[in-house]
Design an enzyme around this catalytic site. Structure first.
Site, PDB file in Angstrom:
ATOM      1  N   LYS A  78      36.322  33.767  26.524  1.00  0.00           N
ATOM      2  CA  LYS A  78      35.896  34.922  25.735  1.00  0.00           C
ATOM      3  C   LYS A  78      35.385  34.496  24.359  1.00  0.00           C
ATOM      4  CE  LYS A  78      38.530  38.407  28.161  1.00  0.00           C
ATOM      5  NZ  LYS A  78      39.671  39.306  28.192  1.00  0.00           N
TER       6      LYS A  78
ATOM      7  N   LYS B 160      34.991  37.228  39.634  1.00  0.00           N
ATOM      8  CA  LYS B 160      35.979  38.285  39.886  1.00  0.00           C
ATOM      9  C   LYS B 160      35.441  39.654  39.458  1.00  0.00           C
ATOM     10  CE  LYS B 160      38.531  38.355  35.587  1.00  0.00           C
ATOM     11  NZ  LYS B 160      39.724  38.357  34.813  1.00  0.00           N
TER      12      LYS B 160
ATOM     13  N   LYS C 272      36.506  44.508  34.491  1.00  0.00           N
ATOM     14  CA  LYS C 272      36.086  45.604  33.622  1.00  0.00           C
ATOM     15  C   LYS C 272      35.094  45.115  32.587  1.00  0.00           C
ATOM     16  CE  LYS C 272      40.568  46.618  33.091  1.00  0.00           C
ATOM     17  NZ  LYS C 272      41.886  47.267  32.927  1.00  0.00           N
TER      18      LYS C 272
HETATM   19  P1  TYM Z   1      44.278  43.535  33.101  1.00  0.00           P
HETATM   20  O1  TYM Z   1      44.397  44.844  32.427  1.00  0.00           O
HETATM   21  O2  TYM Z   1      43.024  42.749  32.901  1.00  0.00           O
HETATM   22  O3  TYM Z   1      44.457  43.706  34.660  1.00  0.00           O
HETATM   23  C1  TYM Z   1      45.566  44.378  35.227  1.00  0.00           C
HETATM   24  C2  TYM Z   1      45.992  43.659  36.503  1.00  0.00           C
HETATM   25  O4  TYM Z   1      44.916  43.606  37.441  1.00  0.00           O
HETATM   26  C3  TYM Z   1      44.727  42.284  37.889  1.00  0.00           C
HETATM   27  N1  TYM Z   1      43.294  42.074  38.184  1.00  0.00           N
HETATM   28  C4  TYM Z   1      42.823  41.611  39.355  1.00  0.00           C
HETATM   29  N2  TYM Z   1      43.446  41.255  40.489  1.00  0.00           N
HETATM   30  C5  TYM Z   1      42.666  40.842  41.522  1.00  0.00           C
HETATM   31  N3  TYM Z   1      41.305  40.795  41.469  1.00  0.00           N
HETATM   32  C6  TYM Z   1      40.639  41.153  40.350  1.00  0.00           C
HETATM   33  N4  TYM Z   1      39.317  41.122  40.322  1.00  0.00           N
HETATM   34  C7  TYM Z   1      41.410  41.584  39.223  1.00  0.00           C
HETATM   35  N5  TYM Z   1      41.078  42.025  37.975  1.00  0.00           N
HETATM   36  C8  TYM Z   1      42.250  42.310  37.358  1.00  0.00           C
HETATM   37  C9  TYM Z   1      45.187  41.399  36.733  1.00  0.00           C
HETATM   38  O5  TYM Z   1      45.522  40.109  37.166  1.00  0.00           O
HETATM   39  C10 TYM Z   1      46.385  42.189  36.232  1.00  0.00           C
HETATM   40  O6  TYM Z   1      47.551  41.870  36.968  1.00  0.00           O
HETATM   41  N6  TYM Z   1      47.005  40.480  30.264  1.00  0.00           N
HETATM   42  C11 TYM Z   1      47.084  41.522  31.266  1.00  0.00           C
HETATM   43  C12 TYM Z   1      47.885  42.733  30.813  1.00  0.00           C
HETATM   44  C13 TYM Z   1      49.267  42.401  30.361  1.00  0.00           C
HETATM   45  C14 TYM Z   1      50.363  42.021  31.189  1.00  0.00           C
HETATM   46  C15 TYM Z   1      51.463  41.840  30.309  1.00  0.00           C
HETATM   47  C16 TYM Z   1      50.500  41.805  32.557  1.00  0.00           C
HETATM   48  C17 TYM Z   1      49.722  42.449  29.089  1.00  0.00           C
HETATM   49  N7  TYM Z   1      51.033  42.116  29.055  1.00  0.00           N
HETATM   50  C18 TYM Z   1      52.705  41.440  30.796  1.00  0.00           C
HETATM   51  C19 TYM Z   1      51.753  41.407  33.031  1.00  0.00           C
HETATM   52  C20 TYM Z   1      52.834  41.236  32.154  1.00  0.00           C
HETATM   53  C21 TYM Z   1      45.674  41.982  31.568  1.00  0.00           C
HETATM   54  O7  TYM Z   1      44.792  41.878  30.767  1.00  0.00           O
HETATM   55  O8  TYM Z   1      45.541  42.610  32.770  1.00  0.00           O
END
Ligand code: TYM
Length: 332
Positions: free
Chosen positions: A114, A197, A200
């Site tokens: 990023k 992948k 968003k």
């Molecule tokens: P975020 O908001 O980007 O995504 C939420 C969850 O969706 C999963 N994900 C995917 N899984 C499979 N294929 C894809 N294309 C795909 N895109 C997204 C992500 O792996 C995630 O599990 N950093 C985290 C949010 C967070 C978090 C935490 C998660 C903050 N604190 C503590 C677990 C524990 C995030 O940005 O997820």
């Protein structure tokens, strides 16, 4: 016997969840909530690493909450809350920052990607410290398991390192969590670019299936998904990433094993297959979208659920933070 703990979070960076979020993570949230003690939250503070209009952010947080409930997160079975309602996340986040090496944080691939894209002057410091806040999110609740998609694996690794480091310096304080990443669905790909992948922030609109989109739009996106040369519907991630992605999506939503779907489409073309995937996706998403829209009509009820969840979460968060402070030598 006390139940093991599960924790996970999702950012509120968009009006809609996408199929990757669901198949990679949220599906597991729902599956695990009856067996474990679960903590699920919206990482609204992490979302601040992307500049957003306040009105838009507010709407997105509520929309994310409504969709998670519509998908089946049960506020009675879980502590379902907003990260910003539990200040201990930031408090322990600082402790994690003081435990993390500058070089170690610089090696995080999501940060590197990023920040390289936007350049260092346009990269906020919050993006750099993002994994430490995430470690705090997890460690505060003494989570045993963290269901996430493949893209979060490295963040889980650093969380485990930080927990181990703290425990060995200051005495056993945190449970060292395990990532819970299933083989199938942990990386759902962009429909227009099936080697990247579904995301968003980086997918084109046509590459991403959003829960809040109208059914016709999602059907069209699946029908226009990029497929591969050849005409056989077989799972082969190397040679046929587009078809393989659609097979994974179909199988996880319909519950049919991939070989069975392959047999059904033997001798038929991609067109027939994509039409069926479109139907499976649309029929899956339709009731979720309707339920989410209904929940959004009653904002006070939604807020009440989130406040109750935060109260539950704070009981655990306060107790962990106070133990961590004490073990650090802070005078209580
Ligand atoms: P975020 O908001 O980007 O995504 C939420 C969850 O969706 C999963 N994900 C995917 N899984 C499979 N294929 C894809 N294309 C795909 N895109 C997204 C992500 O792996 C995630 O599990 N950093 C985290 C949010 C967070 C978090 C935490 C998660 C903050 N604190 C503590 C677990 C524990 C995030 O940005 O997820």
């Amino acid at each position: 016997m006390t139940r093991k703990r599960v924790l996970s979070g999702i950012q509120s960076t968009a009006d809609s969840l996408h199929l990757g979020n669901y198949l990679g993570a949220v599906r597991q949230w729902v599956a695990l909530q009856n067996e474990y003690e679960v903590f699920y939250f919206i990482a609204d503070l992490h979302t601040l690493t992307v500049e957003t209009e306040p009105e838009v952010l507010r709407k997105r947080i509520l929309a994310t909450a409504a969709q998670l409930l519509a998908i089946g997160v049960d506020p009675k079975e879980s502590a379902f809350f907003l990260q910003s309602h539990v200040p201990e996340h930031n408090q322990l986040g600082w402790v994690m920052e003081c435990l993390t090496g500058f070089g170690e944080a610089s090696r995080m691939t999501q940060f590197k990607d990023k920040s390289q894209k936007s350049g260092s002057d346009r990269t906020v410091v919050g993006l750099f410290t993002y994994p430490m806040l995430m470690a705090a999110d997890i460690l505060l609740y003494q989570a045993d398991l963290v269901p996430v998609g493949e893209d979060q694996r490295q963040h889980l690794e650093i969380t485990r390192d930080l927990a181990g480091r703290f425990n060995s310096r200051y005495g056993k304080t945190f449970q060292v969590p395990d990532a819970y990443i299933l083989k199938s669905g942990s990386k759902i790909y962009d429909l227009q670019n099936p080697t990247a992948k579904m995301s968003k922030s980086s997918s084109s609109v046509a590459g991403i299936i959003e829960f809040m989109d109208a059914p016709e739009i999602n059907a069209k996106k699946i029908k226009s998904a990029v497929t591969d040369t050849g005409r056989e519907v077989v799972f082969d991630e190397k040679e046929k990433p587009g078809i393989s992605n659609l097979l994974t999506i179909h199988s996880l939503l319909s519950g049919k094993p991939i070989p069975e779907i392959e047999r059904e489409f033997a001798g038929k073309g991609y067109g027939d297959f994509k039409a069926e995937v479109a139907e499976v996706v649309v029929e899956f998403v339709r009731p979720i979208r309707a339920k989410a829209l209904e929940l959004l009509e009653n904002e006070p009820a939604l807020m009440a659920i989130l406040h109750t969840g935060a109260a539950k979460a704070r009981i655990v968060a306060e107790s962990t933070l106070s133990r961590a402070y004490e073990n650090l030598g802070l005078v209580r």
